[in-house]
Design an enzyme around this catalytic site. Structure first.
Site, PDB file in Angstrom:
ATOM      1  N   GLY A  30      -7.885  -1.529  -2.322  1.00  0.00           N
ATOM      2  CA  GLY A  30      -7.750  -2.733  -2.732  1.00  0.00           C
ATOM      3  C   GLY A  30      -7.327  -3.781  -1.589  1.00  0.00           C
ATOM      4  N   GLY A  55       0.999  -1.121   0.041  1.00  0.00           N
ATOM      5  CA  GLY A  55      -0.002  -0.111  -0.102  1.00  0.00           C
ATOM      6  C   GLY A  55       0.852   1.204  -0.027  1.00  0.00           C
ATOM      7  N   ILE A  56       0.113   2.406   0.365  1.00  0.00           N
ATOM      8  CA  ILE A  56       0.783   3.777   0.321  1.00  0.00           C
ATOM      9  C   ILE A  56       1.288   3.946   1.838  1.00  0.00           C
ATOM     10  CG2 ILE A  56       0.614   6.052  -0.394  1.00  0.00           C
ATOM     11  CD1 ILE A  56      -1.961   5.560  -1.531  1.00  0.00           C
ATOM     12  N   GLY A  57       2.561   4.808   1.991  1.00  0.00           N
ATOM     13  CA  GLY A  57       2.731   5.329   3.172  1.00  0.00           C
ATOM     14  C   GLY A  57       4.080   4.733   3.759  1.00  0.00           C
ATOM     15  N   ALA A  58       4.172   5.190   5.127  1.00  0.00           N
ATOM     16  CA  ALA A  58       5.594   5.086   5.879  1.00  0.00           C
ATOM     17  C   ALA A  58       5.858   3.647   6.109  1.00  0.00           C
ATOM     18  CB  ALA A  58       5.622   5.658   7.155  1.00  0.00           C
ATOM     19  N   ILE A  59       4.844   2.629   6.371  1.00  0.00           N
ATOM     20  CA  ILE A  59       4.905   1.432   6.731  1.00  0.00           C
ATOM     21  C   ILE A  59       5.469   0.493   5.485  1.00  0.00           C
ATOM     22  CG2 ILE A  59       3.899  -0.870   7.372  1.00  0.00           C
ATOM     23  CD1 ILE A  59       2.382   1.117   9.570  1.00  0.00           C
ATOM     24  N   GLU A 108      -1.763  -3.281  -6.498  1.00  0.00           N
ATOM     25  CA  GLU A 108      -2.692  -1.992  -6.983  1.00  0.00           C
ATOM     26  C   GLU A 108      -2.071  -0.999  -7.397  1.00  0.00           C
ATOM     27  OE1 GLU A 108      -5.345  -1.701  -3.864  1.00  0.00           O
ATOM     28  OE2 GLU A 108      -5.342   0.143  -3.713  1.00  0.00           O
TER      29      GLU A 108
HETATM   30  N1  COA Z   1      -8.272   6.183  16.393  1.00  0.00           N
HETATM   31  C1  COA Z   1      -8.439   7.420  16.128  1.00  0.00           C
HETATM   32  N2  COA Z   1      -7.650   7.975  15.066  1.00  0.00           N
HETATM   33  C2  COA Z   1      -6.884   7.202  14.191  1.00  0.00           C
HETATM   34  C3  COA Z   1      -7.002   5.676  14.694  1.00  0.00           C
HETATM   35  C4  COA Z   1      -7.570   5.241  15.719  1.00  0.00           C
HETATM   36  N3  COA Z   1      -7.597   3.906  16.129  1.00  0.00           N
HETATM   37  N4  COA Z   1      -5.950   5.197  13.573  1.00  0.00           N
HETATM   38  C5  COA Z   1      -5.449   6.181  12.943  1.00  0.00           C
HETATM   39  N5  COA Z   1      -6.107   7.410  13.314  1.00  0.00           N
HETATM   40  C6  COA Z   1      -5.789   8.466  12.842  1.00  0.00           C
HETATM   41  C7  COA Z   1      -4.216   9.240  12.577  1.00  0.00           C
HETATM   42  O1  COA Z   1      -4.079   9.818  13.751  1.00  0.00           O
HETATM   43  C8  COA Z   1      -4.284   9.904  11.463  1.00  0.00           C
HETATM   44  O2  COA Z   1      -4.812  11.213  12.007  1.00  0.00           O
HETATM   45  P1  COA Z   1      -4.171  12.696  11.340  1.00  0.00           P
HETATM   46  O3  COA Z   1      -4.223  12.604   9.573  1.00  0.00           O
HETATM   47  O4  COA Z   1      -5.145  13.580  11.816  1.00  0.00           O
HETATM   48  O5  COA Z   1      -2.793  12.629  11.665  1.00  0.00           O
HETATM   49  C9  COA Z   1      -5.233   9.425  10.639  1.00  0.00           C
HETATM   50  O6  COA Z   1      -6.182   8.511  11.126  1.00  0.00           O
HETATM   51  C10 COA Z   1      -4.532   8.351   9.498  1.00  0.00           C
HETATM   52  O7  COA Z   1      -3.834   7.575  10.193  1.00  0.00           O
HETATM   53  P2  COA Z   1      -2.401   7.412   9.625  1.00  0.00           P
HETATM   54  O8  COA Z   1      -1.853   6.199  10.617  1.00  0.00           O
HETATM   55  O9  COA Z   1      -1.499   8.679   9.602  1.00  0.00           O
HETATM   56  O10 COA Z   1      -2.623   6.686   8.155  1.00  0.00           O
HETATM   57  P3  COA Z   1      -1.781   6.043   7.012  1.00  0.00           P
HETATM   58  O11 COA Z   1      -1.560   6.940   6.077  1.00  0.00           O
HETATM   59  O12 COA Z   1      -0.770   5.228   7.452  1.00  0.00           O
HETATM   60  O13 COA Z   1      -2.929   5.248   6.633  1.00  0.00           O
HETATM   61  C11 COA Z   1      -5.158   3.917   6.428  1.00  0.00           C
HETATM   62  C12 COA Z   1      -3.629   4.190   7.041  1.00  0.00           C
HETATM   63  C13 COA Z   1      -5.398   2.576   7.404  1.00  0.00           C
HETATM   64  C14 COA Z   1      -5.934   5.175   6.667  1.00  0.00           C
HETATM   65  C15 COA Z   1      -4.700   3.531   4.957  1.00  0.00           C
HETATM   66  O14 COA Z   1      -3.793   2.524   4.969  1.00  0.00           O
HETATM   67  C16 COA Z   1      -6.179   3.203   4.466  1.00  0.00           C
HETATM   68  O15 COA Z   1      -6.824   3.912   3.875  1.00  0.00           O
HETATM   69  N6  COA Z   1      -6.130   1.786   4.457  1.00  0.00           N
HETATM   70  C17 COA Z   1      -7.348   1.095   3.778  1.00  0.00           C
HETATM   71  C18 COA Z   1      -7.395   0.799   2.057  1.00  0.00           C
HETATM   72  C19 COA Z   1      -6.174   0.031   1.695  1.00  0.00           C
HETATM   73  O16 COA Z   1      -5.643  -0.413   2.470  1.00  0.00           O
HETATM   74  N7  COA Z   1      -6.027   0.054   0.257  1.00  0.00           N
HETATM   75  C20 COA Z   1      -4.944  -0.908  -0.315  1.00  0.00           C
HETATM   76  C21 COA Z   1      -3.637  -0.042  -0.529  1.00  0.00           C
HETATM   77  S1  COA Z   1      -3.535   1.404  -1.466  1.00  0.00           S
END
Ligand code: COA
Length: 433
Positions: free
Chosen positions: A335, A214-218, A237
């Site tokens: 995805g 996926g996208i992001g730091a992890i 994807e």
């Molecule tokens: N309770 C409250 N807030 C939460 C939370 C929780 N349990 N978990 C995360 N958040 C908040 C974070 O603090 C952050 O807030 P901010 O934007 O105000 O800083 C926000 O939610 C996003 O969290 P973050 O950990 O920065 O997100 P990320 O960029 O690593 O994305 C998902 C994580 C889950 C949102 C993202 O992976 C996603 O949309 N997944 C679903 C779709 C997917 O998996 N697609 C396939 C790959 S493209």
């Protein structure tokens, strides 16, 4: 008429292009890095020409002005994946959200959401009169093939990607020319927690595996721990800059893939110019529609596929919330489930949901019960591995009692006592760590 003459005849100003949209039309935008900035701006600027235009897309990258309160007479957004610029309108019910698996979006356009106008961005035509949809083929190609009218911004900065990414000039109704840098996604900051998570995920990846990230730091942190691996492949994807680095080191070569041997397969791309230059005219990268790339029936044919995605919350049964914080939709299914299910059916397939154990140290992401009104994205029957900076919980085939213990063991130590109390109450157990 030659394709060059046809192209010239179809070349219009932004205003003329925006006037092709009529009130009550459903308009699908190419999304993510493919979103055509100037063309979208021209449609917003032309707002007085229409009422009730439905705008449909997934990942928004621009400022989504059509979601502003004073636009409600002219536009209504129907989001298939919420982003930072559309979140407020969806949460205030001024825009709508349609839950869907990504691989089914082309089917939605065929059966449930007929497309009046497709708004896309393409590379310059080649000598045969073909343009490439570049960084977003996913649902964009289907939208173009199904729309009554296709309007394309032609941009020299859009890479000419290969695969099923091409449309002929004759398949597009109107062109506007505008060379402007396409959207970039800066490389994320990888902190200590992401590095720990990356290390655990990398321990689940073997030489010869094929990856979805996926996208992001992890995902980026995972890639940084794969430099010693061999013969990795990509069927994802999307992918970003981290994949280019591993390709250049010879770690990714796609030689051991079961399908599309020797090729990286993706539906869309988001990264910096480095990524866009890498994929330009690169025969080792094939861009395909999402009903191919993300179709679990296709994914299951890829032996040793490992999917890595992230989430918001996991409860002690293994239900995964990935798209909403309580009732507030913050992203979409995307995805995630496509790959979790595809990997679960593939020979030696594995799916990993990786997340920091807390939200900025304040709350645990592992919880006894998910937040009220939150949507479950990956069900407890689909979930496989959960990873935090404290380790790996393998949930498939485990009882509810075993899952609960495994998840508590990878929760942040500050929240374990509370979780243990809930566990012991529910299971009449005397579990401790
Ligand atoms: N309770 C409250 N807030 C939460 C939370 C929780 N349990 N978990 C995360 N958040 C908040 C974070 O603090 C952050 O807030 P901010 O934007 O105000 O800083 C926000 O939610 C996003 O969290 P973050 O950990 O920065 O997100 P990320 O960029 O690593 O994305 C998902 C994580 C889950 C949102 C993202 O992976 C996603 O949309 N997944 C679903 C779709 C997917 O998996 N697609 C396939 C790959 S493209």
């Amino acid at each position: 008429m030659t394709w060059k003459e046809e192209y010239k005849n179809k070349l219009k100003t932004f205003k003329e292009a925006a006037d092709l949209i009529k009130s009550n039309d459903r308009v699908v935008f190419e999304h993510a890095a493919g979103e055509p900035k100037s063309l979208v701006d021209a449609i917003v600027a032309n707002k007085d020409a229409y009422e009730n235009v439905e705008i449909v897309h997934m990942v928004p990258m621009g400022d989504a002005k059509y979601c502003d309160e004073d636009m409600s007479k002219h536009f209504r957004h129907n989001s298939l994946f919420v982003g930072s610029s559309t979140k407020k309108a969806v949460s205030e019910a001024r825009a709508d959200f349609t839950p869907t698996f990504f691989y089914q979006v082309p089917r939605l356009f065929r059966e449930s959401l007929p497309v009046d106008v497709a708004i896309v961005q393409v590379s310059k035509p080649d000598e045969h009169g073909y343009v490439s949809l570049g960084v977003s083929v996913d649902y964009t190609k289907a939208a173009c093939q199904l729309a009554k009218t296709v309007i394309a911004q032609v941009n020299k900065y859009m890479p000419r990607t290969l695969g099923e990414s091409f449309l002929h000039v004759s398949e597009i109704d109107c062109f506007v020319e505008c060379d402007e840098p396409i959207y970039e996604l800066p490389n994320p900051k990888i902190g200590e927690i992401e590095r720990e998570i990356g290390k655990y995920c990398a321990s689940l990846i073997n030489d010869g595996d094929t990856l979805q990230l996926g996208i992001g730091a992890i995902p980026d942190a995972v890639l940084s721990f794969l430099t010693e691996k061999k013969d990795l492949g990509i069927h994802s994807e999307m992918f970003s800059d981290g994949v280019v680095d591993l390709y250049n080191k010879g770690v990714i070569n796609n030689k051991k893939k079961t399908t599309n041997k020797g090729k990286m397969v993706a539906a869309f791309l988001m990264g910096t110019r480095k990524l866009y230059d890498f994929v330009d005219d690169n025969p080792e990268v094939i861009m395909m529609p999402v009903d191919y790339v993300n179709n679990p029936v296709v994914i299951m044919q890829e032996d040793n596929i490992v999917s890595i995605n992230s989430c918001i919350q996991v409860d002690l049964m293994g239900q995964v919330v990935s798209e909403s914080i309580g009732e507030t939709q913050i992203s979409g299914v995307g995805g995630q489930v496509d790959f979790v299910r595809g990997a679960s059916m593939a020979k030696n397939g594995r799916s990993i949901i990786a997340m920091p154990s807390t939200v900025k140290g304040k709350f645990s992401k592992i919880v006894p019960v998910i937040d009220e009104k939150a949507a479950v994205t990956t069900s407890r029957c689909d979930v496989d591995y959960i990873v935090t900076e404290y380790g790996i919980a393998h949930l498939r085939g485990k009882t509810l009692r075993e899952r609960s213990k495994a998840l508590i063991a990878i929760a942040h130590p500050d929240f374990r006592d509370e979780l243990i109390k809930e566990h012991n109450k529910k299971f009449k157990d005397d579990f401790s760590l």
